[in-house]
Design an enzyme around this catalytic site. Structure first.
Site, PDB file in Angstrom:
ATOM      1  N   SER A  66     -59.625   9.561   7.501  1.00  0.00           N
ATOM      2  CA  SER A  66     -60.890  10.021   7.818  1.00  0.00           C
ATOM      3  C   SER A  66     -61.327  10.884   9.175  1.00  0.00           C
ATOM      4  O   SER A  66     -60.498  11.583   9.446  1.00  0.00           O
ATOM      5  CB  SER A  66     -61.773   9.004   7.663  1.00  0.00           C
ATOM      6  N   ASP A 168     -62.653  13.992  -3.296  1.00  0.00           N
ATOM      7  CA  ASP A 168     -63.382  13.788  -1.833  1.00  0.00           C
ATOM      8  C   ASP A 168     -63.955  15.354  -1.644  1.00  0.00           C
ATOM      9  O   ASP A 168     -63.235  16.088  -1.812  1.00  0.00           O
ATOM     10  CB  ASP A 168     -62.346  13.682  -0.923  1.00  0.00           C
ATOM     11  N   HIS A 198     -62.536   9.677  -1.205  1.00  0.00           N
ATOM     12  CA  HIS A 198     -62.750   9.678   0.160  1.00  0.00           C
ATOM     13  C   HIS A 198     -62.559   8.104   0.398  1.00  0.00           C
ATOM     14  O   HIS A 198     -63.558   7.199   0.170  1.00  0.00           O
ATOM     15  CB  HIS A 198     -63.845  10.235   1.041  1.00  0.00           C
TER      16      HIS A 198
END
Length: 230
Positions: A66, A168, A198
């Site tokens: 991330s 995502d 995600h």
């Protein structure tokens, strides 16, 4: 992860926005690389004994998920301008790296109300993180929008591994990153799985295991290639 991947893993603490806007996190990552270099230079005469004994400083990887993936990319670029010898960065591992841009992508619009990264929250994150006055096409946010001499620098990056998931909202950004890196001559390994979202590996043990397996394969492959070069 440290128990499953054949590597010494160092976890880096970094300053957070909004109190510390970018590039503070990148600066902290580079400080960590400098620390590792200093450990390697000191050796048994002042370095951390366990690190000197167990680590191969010629086969270092930067990894992040991330926002950590974003930091890995930008720290990797900064490292190109540093003398880290005898440390050698041979690979960048970016798991669902967090990037953005002014123009909306198809995945952002399709998943505008995503439960993990809804678009309004995504925009707020960037508003709080980027240098004041910068928009989402700033190089820290949108590497695809970079032009000029930075393009040649990108082409000097080591092997990269990019992972993403179809659920995502940022997946199109991640695909764009892969295409941009390949266009500049970077050797990229990538994996895009439609089944996931995600941060899915934090919720699904099977996806976590898949991450461990993918990272192990990449680290092993690149390390073996480094042996061949030597």
């Amino acid at each position: 992860m440290a128990a499953r991947i054949p590597a010494v893993i160092l976890s880096v603490e970094y300053r957070l926005a909004p109190e510390h806007r970018l590039p503070s996190a990148y600066d902290d990552a580079v400080d960590a690389l400098t620390w590792v270099r200093n450990q390697a230079l000191r050796g048994v005469d002042g370095g951390e004994p366990w690190l000197i004994e167990l680590a191969d400083f010629t086969k270092c990887f930067l990894m992040g998920s991330s926002s950590g993936g974003n930091i890995v990319y930008n720290a990797g670029l900064r490292a190109l301008d540093l003398d880290l010898s005898p440390v050698r960065i041979v690979g960048l591992i970016m798991n669902q790296p967090y990037f953005g841009g002014v123009d909306r992508t198809e995945s952002e619009m399709k998943l505008v109300n995503d439960r993990i990264v809804p678009l309004v929250v995504n925009d707020l994150f960037w508003d709080l993180s980027l240098p004041k006055g910068a928009d989402r096409d700033h190089e820290y946010c949108n590497p695809v929008a970079v032009h000029g001499s930075q393009n040649q620098k990108i082409g000097r990056l080591p092997r990269c591994f990019v992972r993403g998931f179809g659920g995502d909202p940022l997946v199109d950004r991640q695909r764009e990153l892969v295409k941009m890196l390949e266009a500049r001559g970077v050797h990229v390994t990538f994996s895009f799985d439609e089944d996931g979202f995600h941060g899915v590996e934090l919720f699904d043990p099977r996806k976590a295991q898949a991450l461990y397996d993918d990272v192990t394969d990449f680290v092993t492959s690149v390390s073996n290639e480094s042996n061949d070069v030597v």
